[in-house]
Design an enzyme around this catalytic site. Structure first.
Site, PDB file in Angstrom:
ATOM      1  N   PHE A 147       0.863  -1.180   0.000  1.00  0.00           N
ATOM      2  CA  PHE A 147       0.000   0.000   0.000  1.00  0.00           C
ATOM      3  C   PHE A 147       0.899   1.228   0.000  1.00  0.00           C
ATOM      4  O   PHE A 147       1.570   1.534   0.992  1.00  0.00           O
ATOM      5  CB  PHE A 147      -0.935   0.053   1.211  1.00  0.00           C
ATOM      6  CG  PHE A 147      -1.845   1.255   1.154  1.00  0.00           C
ATOM      7  CD1 PHE A 147      -2.990   1.230   0.374  1.00  0.00           C
ATOM      8  CD2 PHE A 147      -1.526   2.423   1.819  1.00  0.00           C
ATOM      9  CE1 PHE A 147      -3.805   2.350   0.273  1.00  0.00           C
ATOM     10  CE2 PHE A 147      -2.336   3.549   1.730  1.00  0.00           C
ATOM     11  CZ  PHE A 147      -3.479   3.506   0.960  1.00  0.00           C
ATOM     12  N   ASP A 232       9.591   2.894   1.631  1.00  0.00           N
ATOM     13  CA  ASP A 232       8.403   3.680   1.958  1.00  0.00           C
ATOM     14  C   ASP A 232       8.159   3.553   3.460  1.00  0.00           C
ATOM     15  O   ASP A 232       7.628   2.561   3.941  1.00  0.00           O
ATOM     16  CB  ASP A 232       7.195   3.160   1.170  1.00  0.00           C
ATOM     17  CG  ASP A 232       5.918   3.931   1.462  1.00  0.00           C
ATOM     18  OD1 ASP A 232       5.876   4.686   2.457  1.00  0.00           O
ATOM     19  OD2 ASP A 232       4.939   3.777   0.710  1.00  0.00           O
ATOM     20  N   LYS A 261       2.869  11.460   6.743  1.00  0.00           N
ATOM     21  CA  LYS A 261       2.035  11.261   7.926  1.00  0.00           C
ATOM     22  C   LYS A 261       2.566  11.996   9.151  1.00  0.00           C
ATOM     23  O   LYS A 261       2.321  13.178   9.321  1.00  0.00           O
ATOM     24  CB  LYS A 261       1.807   9.775   8.171  1.00  0.00           C
ATOM     25  CG  LYS A 261       0.944   9.129   7.085  1.00  0.00           C
ATOM     26  CD  LYS A 261       0.440   7.780   7.487  1.00  0.00           C
ATOM     27  CE  LYS A 261      -0.309   7.092   6.336  1.00  0.00           C
ATOM     28  NZ  LYS A 261      -1.537   7.762   5.911  1.00  0.00           N
TER      29      LYS A 261
END
Length: 408
Positions: A147, A232, A261
């Site tokens: 994801f 990531d 984030k």
């Protein structure tokens, strides 16, 4: 006339969203109005322990005083110039973020998906300019069940049909191999490979932690084969796993690091691509950009986030409290929990399907004052703010035990 939000109930507000808000999310039926630390409060005044922390965007809790102060101070001075001009906050942000990660250059962006897209562009440009891959032939190897976001290029290499179906045609240039499989990765990498792009821990897939040595193997393989290792760490980074970065559990330094984030402190969207100089140096003026990327407000908040991590306090908290989390989950194994995977303050918990889906367990926990979110099937994820206390963690785990007993 529409009633003011503060005078409307949760049910009113949820109904009001239905005709005007795109249905791209299926949120739990709680309407949050206030928050502080690890706790949120709905419009009726009910309090909930936040065990999701905005998918790690709130690593430092809601409204951390140092981050709020940084934002307030910057709001009184300057918020946006665009990158047409320099601003007085950007250099310090880039310098300190590069130092924190052990890399050289920073490309500031806004969202996690933008960081991934930007990392892909950097890797491809490096492949053409430095590695000598023929133009238009660069490939990137990724892992199944990944994801990395939901933009059109990113869903092109997703294996989640709910993210892909109806959004083709898809962007070419990606090879998908099983996660945690070095042999498959070795076979996929060839002379056209620009980069291997992976999550050190797959969050959305259920907090999937690879075998010891996998990340070291990826690093060795990419060096030997002459391609980049792009990590990531948008969810796994910035303290979540008990280290600044999840790759540090194997003392690995990637060529390119993707962050987001928590970098915005739960206040503004901030992301970044951080890379070795010889990789990031391939970008020239006009080849990539963002009006808001690196804006003064984002840089001020991002610098304050880096400041919190420079002390090591939050990494230590995640590491120490992670033991409390693991112990509590281990005690539930065979008592409604069929298995779990945890690192630091991050866990994917598999619930016996006979007791309910992940969504149903999340709703039952919500009614008991605990907020979590399901991933797939009967798996829920736990990712509380790193400011959570041991007592709060134990209370949340006690509530999970109660909910599982009642479901049985």
């Amino acid at each position: 006339m529409t009633a003011p939000a503060h005078a409307r109930t949760s049910a009113d507000l949820i109904r009001a969203e239905e005709p005007v808000l795109a249905h791209n999310y299926h949120p739990l039926p709680v309407v949050v109005a206030r928050a502080e630390g690890a706790w949120v409060e709905d419009v009726e005044g009910r309090r909930y322990l936040d065990m999701l922390a905005g998918y790690s965007a709130l690593n430092f809790g809601h409204r951390h005083p140092a981050l709020i102060q940084a934002a307030h101070d910057q709001l009184d001075r300057l918020t946006l110039t665009s990158r047409a001009f320099h601003n007085d906050r950007l250099a310090e942000f880039a310098e300190r973020l590069a130092a924190l990660t052990g890399l050289d250059m920073v490309l500031p962006m806004n969202t996690g998906a933008e960081a991934v897209e930007s990392g892909i562009k950097v890797a491809r440009k490096w492949a053409y300019d430095v590695k000598g891959v023929p133009d238009g032939q660069a490939t990137i190897v990724v892992a199944a069940d990944n994801f990395h976001g939901r933009t059109t290029t990113i869903v092109s290499f997703s294996t989640d049909e709910s993210a892909r179906a109806g959004f083709g045609p898809f962007t070419p240039g990606f090879k998908i191999v099983p996660y945690n499989d070095l042999a498959a990765l070795e076979e996929a990498v060839d002379e056209t490979t620009a980069a291997v792009l992976i999550e050190p821990i797959q969050g959305e897939a259920g907090v999937i932690i690879p075998d010891a040595g996998y990340l070291t193997g990826v690093r060795e393989l990419t060096r030997r084969k002459g391609c980049l290792f792009v990590a990531d760490e948008i969810q796994s980074g910035l303290g979540r796993t008990g280290r600044t970065l999840a790759v540090e559990h194997e003392s690995v330094v990637p060529d390119v690091l993707l962050l987001g984030k928590a970098l915005g402190g739960g206040i503004v969207p901030v992301s970044a691509v951080v890379a070795r100089r010889e990789v990031m140096g391939v970008l020239g003026p006009g080849e990539h950009g963002s009006t808001f990327g690196g804006n003064p407000l984002a840089a001020a908040v991002g610098t304050a986030v880096v400041g919190l991590l420079e002390t090591g306090e939050f990494q230590r908290r995640a590491d120490e409290l992670g033991l409390v989390l693991r112990e509590g989950l281990e005690a539930l194994r065979g008592r409604g929990v069929t298995g779990f995977r945890a690192r630091g303050l991050w866990a994917g918990v598999d619930v016996d399907p006979a007791l309910g889906t992940g969504r149903e367990i999340s709703e039952r926990l919500m009614r008991e004052g605990i907020l979590v979110k399901d991933t797939h099937g009967s798996t829920i994820r736990l990712a509380p703010p790193l400011t959570v206390t041991a007592d709060e963690l134990r209370s949340a785990l006690g509530t999970l035990e109660k909910v599982l007993e009642q479901a049985g």
